[in-house]
Design a protein around this motif. Structure first.
Motif, PDB file in Angstrom:
ATOM      1  N   LYS A 116      12.133   3.461  13.206  1.00  0.00           N
ATOM      2  CA  LYS A 116      11.764   2.836  14.312  1.00  0.00           C
ATOM      3  C   LYS A 116      10.335   3.168  15.058  1.00  0.00           C
TER       4      LYS A 116
ATOM      5  N   SER B  20      15.829   0.179   7.069  1.00  0.00           N
ATOM      6  CA  SER B  20      17.064   0.799   7.704  1.00  0.00           C
ATOM      7  C   SER B  20      18.194   0.264   7.160  1.00  0.00           C
ATOM      8  N   SER B  21      18.399  -0.760   6.329  1.00  0.00           N
ATOM      9  CA  SER B  21      19.531  -0.882   5.351  1.00  0.00           C
ATOM     10  C   SER B  21      19.853   0.425   4.627  1.00  0.00           C
TER      11      SER B  21
ATOM     12  N   ALA C 220      11.566  -5.175  13.449  1.00  0.00           N
ATOM     13  CA  ALA C 220      12.354  -3.993  13.520  1.00  0.00           C
ATOM     14  C   ALA C 220      13.892  -4.306  13.378  1.00  0.00           C
ATOM     15  N   SER C 221      14.543  -3.785  12.543  1.00  0.00           N
ATOM     16  CA  SER C 221      15.957  -4.129  12.508  1.00  0.00           C
ATOM     17  C   SER C 221      16.702  -3.474  13.550  1.00  0.00           C
TER      18      SER C 221
ATOM     19  N   SER D 182      18.396  -9.499   5.052  1.00  0.00           N
ATOM     20  CA  SER D 182      17.754 -10.829   4.582  1.00  0.00           C
ATOM     21  C   SER D 182      18.516 -11.596   3.305  1.00  0.00           C
TER      22      SER D 182
HETATM   23  O1  M6R Z   1      16.360  -7.569   4.860  1.00  0.00           O
HETATM   24  P1  M6R Z   1      16.485  -6.157   4.277  1.00  0.00           P
HETATM   25  O2  M6R Z   1      17.818  -5.199   5.222  1.00  0.00           O
HETATM   26  O3  M6R Z   1      16.894  -5.770   3.019  1.00  0.00           O
HETATM   27  O4  M6R Z   1      15.192  -5.181   4.650  1.00  0.00           O
HETATM   28  C1  M6R Z   1      15.133  -3.770   4.311  1.00  0.00           C
HETATM   29  C2  M6R Z   1      13.853  -3.367   5.097  1.00  0.00           C
HETATM   30  O5  M6R Z   1      12.687  -4.146   4.902  1.00  0.00           O
HETATM   31  C3  M6R Z   1      14.061  -3.357   6.468  1.00  0.00           C
HETATM   32  O6  M6R Z   1      15.287  -2.700   6.943  1.00  0.00           O
HETATM   33  C4  M6R Z   1      12.916  -2.678   7.279  1.00  0.00           C
HETATM   34  O7  M6R Z   1      12.905  -1.236   7.025  1.00  0.00           O
HETATM   35  C5  M6R Z   1      13.004  -2.653   8.815  1.00  0.00           C
HETATM   36  N1  M6R Z   1      11.468  -3.461   9.427  1.00  0.00           N
HETATM   37  C6  M6R Z   1      13.135  -1.745   9.548  1.00  0.00           C
HETATM   38  O8  M6R Z   1      13.420  -2.020  11.169  1.00  0.00           O
END
Ligand code: M6R
Length: 615
Positions: free
Chosen positions: A492, A309-310, A406-407, A356
């Protein structure tokens, strides 16, 4: 991924550790275990369980058999990398004598060589993990007369990889020793004892006096105090963490799950992200960032790197940077970027985006960028995260803790912060008039209200979603910013509902994927009123002509789109900068509802971890 939680000197350590493990569950795990030192008998007591979703509950049952006297105690949630997710491979692992107990997060990359040496020296292994190697290595040092702290420090030079470890020794019943390299690990002090934890959220119910252990530092925790040393054994200092999160922020607070809480929190999260980012005249201010406007103006190229998602937030960040600041910008998936041999120089700014701040692929991309001579900044939600510390500058999304795998709120916050950054860069380069800046600031300031309206509008997005619970094939189409929304909506749905959901730039369908469209396919089209709406509607016709059912994300009052689609997910109309942010909201709910109706755990979808700390 794996979670570590340990306590010493505190009453009821087993319950505290089990609670800590529950708080770490969100990181993703498939087995769990606890070890405690029985100070009376001078031995370890250990229990482990490998039952998906129920391992901690199982441990709590097994804990009834624990000894009455309990000293230093460690717990672990394991997300399997080396060795199947079964009880034998669950942590804690022990050495040959059963005297040393160890939990570990990360990967010991040279475990094959090390274990071959250890086996030939007579060590017997009882698991298929890389972790156990570390326990036997420490054992060999302890046998040679080192105390646990010295032994762990002495082992650091022998192991390669990124890891965090915590250990107990039956001969030192109230001591925990921990060390880390890259992988997260913090420790905390209380007036009577200490804790070690993989993250702040799990530590907060016990103490706010928290410290970040540096790379290759070792900490010894006991009721008598804390000692930090480096790998050579010399005294060292850990960094105190500035903790702004409340305990409640990391709890469900009456919501059925973290995901629905975090979706509902989005307006507030965005308001926090945007707080203090503009002067009263609308001039963007990013004081956190350690780069001056002059330095920023000197960059001729921006590369954004991230995962999941990032990465999708970076796609709209790239567009905003090019459109507003007129700087060439590109976006790359962090795990690909690292091996791309990118040509970078001092005129390139790399932006590593991560909720994160720990994702190993993004962290390595950031390191690689710096190694190749670029400046690299981080966009992180977790304050003091590894990326925040290693980057040349950091800006925080300040969205509060995100626990659901899920972000949601952090994804929206990343979008918004990258938009602010694009304006800041544009302003630094003198690309925008005061009027344009003020208009953009007003657009962003209105964002929390628009997201609130998207969440609470007249239409029940959940009811629309429930019509598609039985569908196994989805396509998500959009153009430009609509495609970033489509990509996020598809991710998602995949991660939560476990159905195929492919995102394509709508114009690309005719170059191959359209052959997949047949009656029964559901196509979610992002049909917001940007300059490409008419072209998108042409794609809607193409889909419907082939028998697909079309669900359109469209703006309130857009009757033309409503008439052309089988169903719509309505959002308030919004300006170019925030349109892709508002457009994501109904798709979060869409995935959530379908996943719940299919009986899936939305906070902990199968095979996934919140924080991906292995490659
Ligand atoms: O902590 P981060 O933003 O680096 O994580 C990246 C991906 O692992 C994270 O966005 C993942 O795709 C999510 N589960 C999506 O909802």
């Amino acid at each position: 991924m794996c979670g570590i939680f340990g306590v010493t000197g505190l009453p009821d350590p087993l319950t505290l550790v089990a609670d800590g493990l529950r708080a770490l569950e969100y990181r993703g795990y498939d087995s769990a275990g606890i070890v405690t030192v029985d100070p009376e008998r001078g031995e370890l007591w250990r229990c482990r369980a490998a039952e998906r979703g129920r391992s901690i509950e199982k441990l709590e049952t097994k804990m009834h058999d624990a000894p009455v006297h309990r000293g230093a105690t460690l717990g672990h949630t394991r997300w399997a990398t080396h060795g199947a997710p079964n009880e034998e491979n669950a942590h804690p692992h022990v050495d040959c004598s059963g005297r040393i107990g160890l939990v570990h997060n990360g990967i010991i990359e040279n475990h094959r060589e090390l274990s071959a040496e250890l086996r030939s020296a007579g060590h017997a292994f009882s698991s298929a993990t890389d972790t156990e190697t570390f326990a036997h290595l420490v054992e060999s040092k302890v046998r040679a007369g080192a105390c646990l702290r010295e032994a762990v420090a002495a082992c650091l030079g022998s192991v390669t990889g990124d890891f965090a470890v915590a250990l107990v020794d039956a001969a030192e019943p109230h001591t925990i020793v921990a060390a880390r390299r890259t992988s997260p690990l913090i420790f905390g002090r209380t007036p009577i004892g200490a804790i070690v934890s993989s993250d702040i959220a799990a530590a907060l119910p016990t103490t706010r006096d928290l410290y970040q252990l540096g790379d290759d530092q070792v900490v010894e925790l006991s009721p008598d105090g804390v000692v930090v040393i480096d790998a050579s054994g010399a005294p060292a200092e850990a960094r105190r963490l500035a903790v702004s999160w409340s305990v409640e922020a990391a709890q469900k607070s009456g919501y059925p799950d973290f995901m629905s809480k975090e979706i509902a929190e989005q307006p507030v999260a965005l308001a926090q992200t945007l707080l203090g980012r503009f002067s009263s005249a609308g001039v963007p201010e990013l004081e956190e960032l350690a780069l001056s406007r002059r330095e920023l103006a000197g960059f001729n190229r921006v590369v954004l790197v991230a995962c999941g998602s990032s990465y999708h937030a970076c796609m709209s960040g790239r567009d905003a940077i090019e459109r507003l600041a007129k700087v060439p910008a590109e976006v790359d998936i962090a795990s690909e970027f690292r091996y791309r041999e990118a040509v970078l120089g001092a005129d390139t700014l790399v932006i590593a985006v991560s909720q994160s701040g720990e994702t190993i692929d993004t962290l390595h991309a950031l390191r690689e960028a710096r190694r190749r001579g670029a400046k690299a900044i981080a966009v992180s939600n977790v304050v003091d995260s590894v990326m925040a510390r290693e980057a040349d500058g950091v800006i925080y999304t300040h969205a509060g803790p995100e626990i659901g795998v899920a972000s949601t709120k952090c994804h929206l916050a990343q979008h918004a912060l990258l938009a602010v950054f694009a304006l800041h860069l544009a302003h630094s380069r003198g690309e925008l008039s005061g009027e344009s800046l003020a208009a953009a600031a007003a657009e962003l300031t209105a964002l929390p209200g628009l997201v609130e309206a998207a969440l609470t509008g007249s239409q029940d997005h959940a009811a629309v979603a429930r019509r598609y619970v039985g569908v196994n094939d989805f396509y998500f189409l959009g153009r430009r910013s609509g495609f970033t929304v489509a990509a996020e909506g598809a991710l998602k749905l995949k991660e939560l509902a476990y159905v195929r959901a492919e995102a394509y730039p709508a114009g690309e369908m005719k170059h191959g994927p359209i052959s997949l469209i047949e009656p029964g396919a559901v196509v979610v089209v992002i049909a917001l009123r940007d300059g490409l709406w008419e072209k998108v509607m042409g794609n809607v016709e193409e889909m419907r002509a082939r028998g697909a059912t079309v669900v359109a994300v469209c703006e309130e009052g857009d009757q033309e789109t409503e008439a052309a689609a089988d169903a719509v997910l309505k959002v308030p109309g919004a300006g170019a900068l925030v349109r892709p942010i508002v457009g994501v909201v109904p798709l979060q709910r869409f995935a959530y509802e379908i996943a719940r109706a299919r009986g899936n755990d939305v906070d902990r979808p199968r095979n996934l971890a919140k924080v991906v700390t292995v490659e």
